[in-house]
Structures are given as structure tokens and as C-alpha cells.
Scaffold this active site. Structure first.
Site, short mmCIF file in Angstrom:
data_model
loop_
_atom_site.label_atom_id
_atom_site.label_comp_id
_atom_site.label_asym_id
_atom_site.label_seq_id
_atom_site.Cartn_x
_atom_site.Cartn_y
_atom_site.Cartn_z
N CYS A 80 0.87 -1.16 0.00
CA CYS A 80 0.00 0.00 0.00
C CYS A 80 0.92 1.22 0.00
O CYS A 80 2.11 1.09 0.31
CB CYS A 80 -0.88 -0.02 1.25
SG CYS A 80 -2.30 1.05 1.13
N CYS A 94 6.73 -0.43 -9.32
CA CYS A 94 7.26 -1.21 -8.20
C CYS A 94 8.70 -1.61 -8.45
O CYS A 94 9.14 -1.66 -9.60
CB CYS A 94 6.43 -2.47 -7.99
SG CYS A 94 4.74 -2.17 -7.46
N CYS A 146 -4.11 -0.99 -2.39
CA CYS A 146 -4.63 0.35 -2.65
C CYS A 146 -4.37 0.69 -4.11
O CYS A 146 -3.39 0.25 -4.70
CB CYS A 146 -4.06 1.40 -1.70
SG CYS A 146 -2.38 1.91 -1.99
#
Length: 168
Positions: A8, A92, A84
Site C-alpha cells: 500500500c 514497483c 490500494c
């Protein structure tokens, strides 16, 4: 043992709840971790209060960066789940081992407004939605499934229980 990382943005509420729930219901099969792209520095007090009311040991929960889990010394992750929509849309780190990924977006209880009753309801709702998804996940026979089958099942699970938008 399968390692799962819940991501998140702030790592203060939803990902902390998911880590706690999976470590309880998946004990012996799964080890859950949580992290954020921009950690808040500490877990949300409402999240900790809810976990305490459910008899979780709070001593290990902290808000941490996902960089910890991209390091060479980190445990290898088998599954990465964003919880989220913001984290799902971010670039990422490259995760070693090519873990199966999915998005399980649910509304941010920390963004709720109102009195204590409203805040408690927002966190209970997030907890229930995450519990439902994690229950579905732990019921999968992942030991007999291919990486692609696991990823497809994880994506399907992300559409249940109040799913929010975001990349899938």
C-alpha cells in the site's frame, strides 16, 4: 511456506491489516509481510486498535518501505498483492523470483471521516473485506497450481468484497 507481500502507499492501515490476518489464518502455509512505497512511519492507531481488539500481538507491526523487500537479503516473495489503487499504479521495484501479483483494492479506512463510530465502521469494513479475500486465498490448493493459475485466482479474488478500481 509461501511468502506474501501486501503493498500500500502508506503501509499504515490496509496492508497492515492484511499482514495480520494472513499470518493468523494462513499460519503454517504462508508468511505475510507488508510495506509501502511512501510509508507513513507508523501504523494507523485505528488499525492497531482493531487488531488489538481481535487479540493480535501488536509488537511486530511497523510502517516500512517496500525497498526492504527488494533488497538481496530480503526473503523471496512468492506473491505480491497491492491493496490500494495508488500503489497498484506505481512503478514497483523488480522483485526477485518473479512472484505472482494481483491487485486487491479496497477503500482506505484511514481516509474516512466522521466521529469515532464512523471511523470504527470504516476499519471494520476494511478488515471484513480483507478477511474475506484472504479466506478465499488460503482455500486455494496453491501447492498444486501453476504460477499462472495462482495469478489468475488472485486477480479473481481481488474483484470481491468492495473492490475499488485500479490496474488489474
Amino acid at each position: 511456506m509461501q511468502n506474501i507481500l501486501f503493498l500500500c502507499t502508506g503501509n499504515s492501515a490496509r496492508s497492515i491489516l492484511a499482514e495480520a490476518i494472513l499470518n493468523r489464518v494462513g499460519a503454517g502455509r504462508f508468511t505475510a509481510f507488508s510495506a509501502g512505497s511512501q510509508p507513513k512511519g507508523e501504523p494507523n492507531p485505528w488499525a492497531l486498535g482493531l487488531l488489538q481488539s481481535q487479540q493480535f500481538d501488536l509488537s511486530d507491526f511497523r510502517s516500512k518501505s517496500w525497498d526492504e523487500f527488494a533488497a538481496e537479503t530480503a526473503p523471496q516473495m512468492h506473491h505480491i498483492i497491492t491493496v490500494c489503487d495508488n500503489a497498484a499504479g506505481e512503478a514497483c521495484p523488480i522483485w526477485p523470483g518473479k512472484p505472482a501479483t494481483a491487485h486487491w483494492g479496497i477503500p482506505d479506512p484511514a481516509a474516512a471521516s466522521g466521529d469515532d463510530k464512523d471511523m470504527k465502521l470504516a476499519f471494520l469494513t476494511a478488515y471484513a473485506q480483507m478477511s474475506d479475500r484472504i479466506g478465499r486465498f488460503v482455500s486455494l490448493p496453491i501447492e498444486q497450481m501453476s504460477r499462472q493459475e495462482i495469478a489468475a485466482s488472485m486477480a479473481d479474488i481481488g474483484s470481491f468484497s468492495g473492490a475499488t478500481g485500479g490496474p488489474r
